[in-house]
Design a protein around this motif. Structure first.
Motif, PDB file in Angstrom:
ATOM      1  N   ASP A 195      11.240  31.301   6.229  1.00 54.81           N
ATOM      2  CA  ASP A 195      12.257  31.761   5.289  1.00 54.81           C
ATOM      3  C   ASP A 195      13.402  32.407   6.078  1.00 54.81           C
ATOM      4  N   ARG A 224       4.372  33.208   4.383  1.00 53.99           N
ATOM      5  CA  ARG A 224       5.835  33.295   4.395  1.00 53.99           C
ATOM      6  C   ARG A 224       6.245  34.179   5.569  1.00 53.99           C
ATOM      7  N   SER A 247      15.964  25.607  10.131  1.00 51.18           N
ATOM      8  CA  SER A 247      15.167  26.837  10.115  1.00 51.18           C
ATOM      9  C   SER A 247      14.316  26.972  11.377  1.00 51.18           C
ATOM     10  N   TRP A 291       5.988  28.929   5.459  1.00 48.30           N
ATOM     11  CA  TRP A 291       7.406  28.870   5.086  1.00 48.30           C
ATOM     12  C   TRP A 291       8.214  29.720   6.058  1.00 48.30           C
ATOM     13  N   GLN A 322      13.796  27.102  -3.185  1.00 45.40           N
ATOM     14  CA  GLN A 322      13.078  28.360  -2.980  1.00 45.40           C
ATOM     15  C   GLN A 322      11.786  28.479  -3.781  1.00 45.40           C
ATOM     16  N   LEU A 342      15.389  37.041   9.780  1.00 45.48           N
ATOM     17  CA  LEU A 342      16.696  37.565   9.398  1.00 45.48           C
ATOM     18  C   LEU A 342      17.741  37.437  10.492  1.00 45.48           C
ATOM     19  N   SER A 354       9.636  35.773   7.128  1.00 46.50           N
ATOM     20  CA  SER A 354      11.071  36.029   6.949  1.00 46.50           C
ATOM     21  C   SER A 354      11.729  36.166   8.312  1.00 46.50           C
ATOM     22  N   ALA A 393      17.237  33.527   6.843  1.00 51.75           N
ATOM     23  CA  ALA A 393      18.394  34.040   6.109  1.00 51.75           C
ATOM     24  C   ALA A 393      19.473  32.962   6.010  1.00 51.75           C
TER      25      ALA A 393
END
Length: 188
Positions: A111, A157, A23, A109, A148, A161, A159, A113
């Motif tokens: 996060d 968090r 990640s 986090w 998760q 993508l 994200s 994809a």
């Protein structure tokens, strides 16, 4: 770029980067630590240093439980310091005891994809002990589903993508941290 006066808003609180393998926790962690004037540590690297061998060998010789024990030891030691950015192993969130250490700071986090993580793993497979299965992609998705709810306990968090250049990603993460700081650093 994070300005020094902005970094002071953290009051020396550690940043713990959590998320799945691949990640980008280590890469981003180095960048954030540099911008904040904090020290950077990678729990996986410290586990290897303590064990005197690579993580796949720890898994092969002693099993996952032994690895997790070392990981908890490392986390416990790091949590007693301040002004650190710490990239954690993907499974560190699974042990409730580890959360007592993670709560010494701000958890972020990443996060990412699932398709992006899989793409990164194909480009740089490395030796991922948990993916040494007949169908590593299915295993990856199973691990992500399992973890998760634990990752979702993070203070922040972010994200991700698609591939993002490191300076933009660091800025995105800092904006998320800044928003969290406006709410106040969580007291545990």
């Amino acid at each position: 770029m994070i300005h020094p006066e902005e970094a002071e808003r953290l009051q020396g609180v550690n940043l713990y980067l959590i998320g799945m393998m691949a990640s980008g926790k280590s890469t981003l962690g180095i960048e954030l630590a540099t911008q904040l004037g904090f020290q950077f540590f990678d729990t996986d690297a410290l586990v290897e240093q303590i064990a005197g061998c690579p993580i796949p060998q720890i898994f092969a010789d002693q099993g996952e439980a032994a690895f997790r024990d070392l990981e908890t030891q490392v986390l416990a030691q790091l949590s007693s310091y301040t002004r650190l950015v710490i990239a954690t192993g993907g499974g560190i969130v699974l042990r409730p005891q580890n959360w007592s250490y993670l709560h010494h700071g701000l958890t972020i986090w990443l996060d990412v994809a699932p398709a992006l993580i899989w793409e990164r793993l194909l480009k740089d497979p490395g030796q991922r002990p948990l993916l040494q299965t007949p169908d590593p992609e299915v295993t990856l998705h199973r691990l992500m589903e399992q973890r998760q709810p634990f990752y979702a306990q993070a203070d922040v968090r972010v994200s991700i993508l698609s591939e993002t250049r490191l300076p933009q990603l660091a800025e995105q993460v800092w904006q998320a941290i800044r928003a969290r700081l406006r709410e106040g650093i969580p007291s545990r």
